[in-house]
Scaffold this motif. Structure first.
Motif, PDB file in Angstrom:
ATOM      1  N   MET A 178       0.814  -1.225   0.000  1.00 16.02           N
ATOM      2  CA  MET A 178       0.000   0.000   0.000  1.00 16.02           C
ATOM      3  C   MET A 178       0.848   1.276   0.000  1.00 16.02           C
TER       4      MET A 178
ATOM      5  N   LEU B 161       2.493   2.342   2.534  1.00 16.93           N
ATOM      6  CA  LEU B 161       2.477   2.969   3.864  1.00 16.93           C
ATOM      7  C   LEU B 161       3.833   2.872   4.539  1.00 16.93           C
TER       8      LEU B 161
ATOM      9  N   ARG C 196       7.532   3.479   3.569  1.00 12.63           N
ATOM     10  CA  ARG C 196       8.296   4.062   2.472  1.00 12.63           C
ATOM     11  C   ARG C 196       9.606   3.341   2.219  1.00 12.63           C
TER      12      ARG C 196
ATOM     13  N   PRO D 244       0.842   6.291  -1.351  1.00 13.12           N
ATOM     14  CA  PRO D 244      -0.304   5.434  -1.015  1.00 13.12           C
ATOM     15  C   PRO D 244      -1.608   5.801  -1.729  1.00 13.12           C
TER      16      PRO D 244
END
Ligand code: ADP
Ligand code: MG
Lengths: 295, 251
Positions: free
Chosen positions: B69, B71, B73, B91
């Motif tokens: 996703m 979320l 990095r 995201p």
């Protein structure tokens, strides 16, 4: 009657009440912006007073240098200052979100000093007069008191804007993203919302509200590089009393404290400058999360 | 697009099936600051399948979903979703490609009612379910529509978290331990939902620790340990591999 008993003429009382309402609506607008910004950015925006001052100054500059009158200024000046605020957010504040609150506070405090310093260098410390727009000059005799039209206008506009912002946040789709972003921005972004852009726009909205307050205040107070400095100290007390993070709390507390200040000026003038801070101390002792705060 | 498709249908890559790969994770590494958590994770999710990531607590399953996703990095390697590389993407852009995420902690918003939670995620594609369809799928949610989201029971919150991403039109769902801590009746109900979603064409990545449950809904299982996929077990072979599985999942 009860006023007569206390030895205060109703005229003076109502006059102070109105002044209190005006101050209160300024407090409400400013603390609403602070609460918005705190909710999304997790930053206590110490530059809020300076941006309020900028609103008043930009409005004055538009009039003085470009001949742009009050009415267009009412939209234009907040827009200009909001753009300036969003540039600050993009280039500086956004680098601090992963750090402690304290860094945001220090940065915005520094920014406030720089902005106020710049205006003081350019315009000195003497205030400038912003004339009341033509159609709002004079007043209305209500029988029991004389109501200056501009002041009535300010209270009405402030209330409308506060209610508008509240409605926008509580009742619209974008508002629901804002509320969700305050609570769990990470998940909101995983649903497909561009949270970084939303944060920038929220800062713009909060700053725009501060600047709008400045534009409204310009004809009442003098336009002065330090006008925001005096204002923001009281507004921070308001925010502490109301509890950060509650929109409605910010609005109600702002108005209420303005009125309390007004009444104090009638009954015990010596305390009028400190009453807000006394209330703040009491609230902090009895209900540290603030009147409308949770947890 | 065609290039991606032909690559994923490379002969020999997936001898057991012919469905194109919807989501492909290759040599994924992930870091929380200094700590290296995923060590070259690789697996494929064919379109229309329910695939599980099975593994002990701390194996890296949640981390893997967060990487997909965007979320988390700090990630390296490759994550391709219907041909698009997700590494480096933000995201919100990833979500809009058609991914729906149901987090392990469910992420119900306390400041909103159940219904507001349901309506919160924006529509990202055509073909999502209507609110009525979702209420038909989860009748409990309709009764609790006006309650504060976090006042719902654990099971209801889980259904809300799943229902919420069905409205958006996302056709690939990432579900992180949807049965965790729930009563057997509710677990069965969620199992039924997953089967129904599969039947209507959804692709699902299901993170689980409960392989009994996983075996009732999934097409294949990837065993995750120490941030790597150790093995792929088709659901049909699950019983033959019971001993191995017990070893991987034993606490
Ligand atoms: N926010 C975090 N910061 C640092 N380490 C983390 C964080 N979240 C998870 N971890 C570590 O990453 C590893 C994998 O965790 P996780 O993906 O949550 O496992 P699982 O979902 O399989 O139980 C664990 O060792 C865990 O301690
Ligand atoms: Mg997990």
């Amino acid at each position: 009657m009860i006023f007569d008993l206390l030895g205060v003429p109703p005229q003076a009382l109502l006059g102070q009440l109105l002044l209190g309402l005006i101050n209160g609506s300024f407090y409400a607008l400013l603390s609403l912006g602070l609460a918005l910004i705190f909710g999304m950015l997790n930053i206590i925006n110490f530059a809020h007073g300076a941006l309020y001052m900028m609103g008043a100054f930009v409005s004055w500059m538009l009039l003085t240098y470009l001949g742009i009158p009050f009415w267009p200024s009412l939209i234009l000046a907040p827009l200009i200052v909001a753009l300036f605020g969003m540039a600050l957010e993009r280039t500086m504040l956004s680098k601090l979100y992963h750090l402690d609150h304290l860094y945001g506070l220090l940065l915005t405090f520094g920014l406030a000093l720089i902005i106020e310093g710049a205006f003081r260098t350019m315009y000195g410390v003497s205030g400038r007069v912003y004339p009341i727009p033509e159609i709002l000059r004079g007043g209305t005799n209500l029988g029991f008191m004389f109501l200056p039209n501009y002041r009535a206008f300010v209270v009405v506009v402030a209330l409308f804007v506060c209610l508008g912002v509240w409605f926008f946040i509580e009742r619209t789709r974008i508002g629901s993203y804002l509320r969700a972003g305050t609570e769990n921005p990470e998940l909101l972004q995983a649903f497909g919302i561009n949270v970084p852009r939303m944060i920038t726009l929220t800062y713009g909205l909060g700053v725009g509200l501060a600047a709008l307050t400045g534009v409204l205040a310009a004809p009442i107070y003098q336009v002065h590089p330090l006008m925001g400095f005096h204002m923001i100290i009281v507004v921070f007390a308001v925010v502490v009393i109301g509890g950060l993070g509650s929109m409605l709390g910010a609005i109600v507390t702002g108005l209420l404290l303005g009125v309390v200040e007004g009444f104090t000026r009638v009954f015990y003038p010596e305390a009028s400058a400190t009453v807000v801070f006394i209330i703040m101390a009491i609230v902090l002792l009895l209900r540290p999360q603030g009147l409308f705060g949770k947890r | 697009m065609t290039l991606e498709a032909s690559e994923s249908e490379r002969p020999g890559a997936h001898p057991a099936d012919s469905a194109p790969v919807e989501l492909s994770v290759q040599d994924l590494h992930a870091y929380y600051g200094e700590s290296h958590v995923l060590h070259g994770m690789s697996f494929d999710v064919p379109r229309g399948e329910v695939v599980t990531l099975l593994g002990r607590n701390g194996a890296g399953k949640t981390t893997c979903l967060k990487c997909i996703m965007g979320l988390l990095r700090q990630r390296k390697g490759s994550i391709r979703f219907s041909g698009t590389e997700l590494i480096g993407m933000q995201p919100h852009r990833i979500a809009r490609l058609g991914l729906g995420f149901c987090p392990e902690e469910r992420g119900i918003y306390a400041s909103m009612t159940a219904e507001e939670n349901l309506l919160l995620p924006p529509k990202i594609q055509e073909g999502g379910m209507s609110v009525e369809e979702i209420y038909r799928l989860f009748p409990n949610l309709k009764e609790r529509a006006k309650s504060q989201g976090t006042k719902l029971s654990g099971g209801e919150q889980q259904m809300l978290a799943i229902g919420r991403i069905l409205r958006t039109g996302a056709k690939t769902l990432l579900l992180d331990e949807p049965t965790e801590g729930l009563a057997p009746v509710i677990v069965r109900q969620i199992g039924d939902i997953i089967k129904r979603l599969r039947a209507s064409g959804y692709t699902i990545v299901l993170v689980e620790q409960n392989f009994q449950f996983a075996s009732t809904v999934a097409d294949r299982h990837y065993i995750v340990e120490d941030g790597k996929v150790m093995e792929m077990i088709p659901n049909a072979d699950l019983h033959a591999n019971m001993d191995k599985l017990r070893e991987y999942l034993a606490v």
